[in-house]
Design a protein around this motif. Structure first.
Motif, PDB file in Angstrom:
ATOM      1  N   ALA A 144       0.798  -1.225   0.000  1.00 28.20           N
ATOM      2  CA  ALA A 144       0.000   0.000   0.000  1.00 28.20           C
ATOM      3  C   ALA A 144       0.833   1.278   0.000  1.00 28.20           C
ATOM      4  CB  ALA A 144      -0.924   0.015   1.218  1.00 28.20           C
ATOM      5  N   ALA A 145       2.137   1.156   0.208  1.00 28.02           N
ATOM      6  CA  ALA A 145       2.958   2.346   0.438  1.00 28.02           C
ATOM      7  C   ALA A 145       3.239   3.153  -0.814  1.00 28.02           C
ATOM      8  CB  ALA A 145       4.282   1.937   1.087  1.00 28.02           C
ATOM      9  N   GLY A 146       3.271   2.498  -1.972  1.00 34.27           N
ATOM     10  CA  GLY A 146       3.641   3.208  -3.185  1.00 34.27           C
ATOM     11  C   GLY A 146       5.137   3.450  -3.293  1.00 34.27           C
ATOM     12  N   LEU A 147       5.929   2.647  -2.595  1.00 32.67           N
ATOM     13  CA  LEU A 147       7.383   2.747  -2.623  1.00 32.67           C
ATOM     14  C   LEU A 147       7.957   1.565  -3.404  1.00 32.67           C
ATOM     15  CD1 LEU A 147       7.913   3.736   1.114  1.00 32.67           C
ATOM     16  CD2 LEU A 147       8.089   5.246  -0.878  1.00 32.67           C
ATOM     17  N   LEU A 242       7.242   2.673   6.501  1.00 29.79           N
ATOM     18  CA  LEU A 242       8.040   2.284   5.348  1.00 29.79           C
ATOM     19  C   LEU A 242       8.788   3.493   4.819  1.00 29.79           C
ATOM     20  CD1 LEU A 242       4.871   0.940   5.000  1.00 29.79           C
ATOM     21  CD2 LEU A 242       6.349  -0.640   3.740  1.00 29.79           C
ATOM     22  N   VAL A 243      10.064   3.323   4.532  1.00 28.83           N
ATOM     23  CA  VAL A 243      10.926   4.420   4.088  1.00 28.83           C
ATOM     24  C   VAL A 243      11.557   4.033   2.754  1.00 28.83           C
ATOM     25  CG1 VAL A 243      12.926   5.843   4.651  1.00 28.83           C
ATOM     26  CG2 VAL A 243      11.424   5.030   6.477  1.00 28.83           C
ATOM     27  N   GLY A 244      11.455   4.940   1.794  1.00 25.06           N
ATOM     28  CA  GLY A 244      12.005   4.674   0.479  1.00 25.06           C
ATOM     29  C   GLY A 244      13.515   4.535   0.492  1.00 25.06           C
ATOM     30  N   PRO A 245      14.094   3.914  -0.532  1.00 22.00           N
ATOM     31  CA  PRO A 245      15.546   3.728  -0.601  1.00 22.00           C
ATOM     32  C   PRO A 245      16.270   5.026  -0.898  1.00 22.00           C
ATOM     33  CG  PRO A 245      14.519   2.983  -2.630  1.00 22.00           C
ATOM     34  CD  PRO A 245      13.395   3.334  -1.697  1.00 22.00           C
TER      35      PRO A 245
END
Length: 300
Positions: A144-147, A242-245
């Motif tokens: 669901a995060a879109g990452l 959640l954290v993007g790269p």
């Protein structure tokens, strides 16, 4: 609604599961719903109904699931406080041909819980360990995060104390993958602020109460999310962050390049200003660069 799928809201409609007499001996790692009871799989119910024993983290929570679906298998508590004591007994039962299912309170067992020790000992004893896949809060949040999902790292629960929390995040600062953390509501704002200090303004998402009535996924960059939850207060429910790269620009800055840039900047500016200049050029967190610049200056 399909008539062959049991509806947890109607106890009288449930005529399934039926114990499977062909269930092979072994340890079954059974995933259970993280909120919505309809997220149980048919196979999981077959195993729970056909097992000789269910090991549950909290039998009160698991009993609600079993009663909903008419499963009457005997349960036994297996958790942090008794695992070491009863594990040899469970292994002995498995060696004798028992079919034992292990569940956690919600989601996939062995993820952020000590259940792996039972699986490890079973494997060492030559006992079959069979995964029964299903719900996982980490994967639901990722969906669901879109990452980016091509590479991700599940880091589990964040440390409760601020000093250890910052050091914990720093170990993942250069990982080229989406990062997944579990966090509590009361610590969320502080945790997001620490992430912003370490990771910078990366895109992120806060997924809360997944599969439940008040499910919510909030997306933004880390500083904005930290400010949002500092203002609104602690949210309720189970939380996945959640954290993007790292960006491509961040990834191009290896240690040697960072050190060279900091040394050149410090020839004309203070340590603080040099760190700020390199942070702006690289996209790397200013805090990390400041500490690195101090270390370089002390060795000069």
């Amino acid at each position: 609604m399909r008539s062959d799928i049991p509806d947890p809201r109607r106890q009288d409609a449930i005529s399934w599961p039926k114990p499977d007499p062909s269930l092979a001996p072994g340890l079954y790692i059974v995933s259970t719903p993280i909120g919505n009871l309809r997220d149980i799989t048919f196979r999981a119910l077959d195993v729970l109904a056909g097992a000789d024993l269910i090991l549950a983290e909290d039998t009160r929570i698991t009993r609600r699931l079993l009663e909903t679906y008419g499963v009457t298998t005997t349960m036994r508590a297996y958790h942090d406080h008794n695992a070491a004591e009863i594990r040899p007994e469970i292994i002995a039962q498995l060696e004798g041909g028992a079919r034992i299912a292990q569940v956690s309170d919600a989601g996939t067992p062995l993820v952020s819980d000590p259940g792996f020790k039972l699986a490890r000992d079973a494997i060492d004893a030559g006992i079959g360990v069979i995964p029964i896949p299903g719900a996982s809060a980490a994967l639901a949040g990722l969906a669901a995060a879109g990452l980016p999902t091509d590479a991700f790292l599940f880091a589990g629960f964040t440390p409760p104390k601020s000093g250890k929390r910052a050091a914990f995040f720093e170990t993942f600062a250069r990982v080229p993958a989406t990062l997944i953390f579990y966090e509590s509501g009361p610590r969320l704002a502080d945790s997001l602020a620490a992430m912003a200090d370490v990771f910078g303004p990366r895109p992120a998402a806060v997924a809360r109460e997944l599969t439940k009535r008040f499910e919510e996924t909030v997306r933004g960059d880390l500083p904005d999310l930290a400010a949002r939850y500092a203002e609104s207060g602690a949210p309720k429910g189970e939380i996945v962050v959640l954290v993007g790269p790292p960006s491509e620009a961040e990834a191009e800055w290896d240690d040697a390049r960072i050190d060279t840039a900091l040394k050149e900047a410090m020839e004309a500016d203070s340590v603080k200003d040099a760190a700020a200049a390199v942070a702006k050029a690289s996209g790397l967190p200013r805090r990390d660069l400041y500490q690195r610049a101090l270390a370089l200056k002390s060795r000069a």
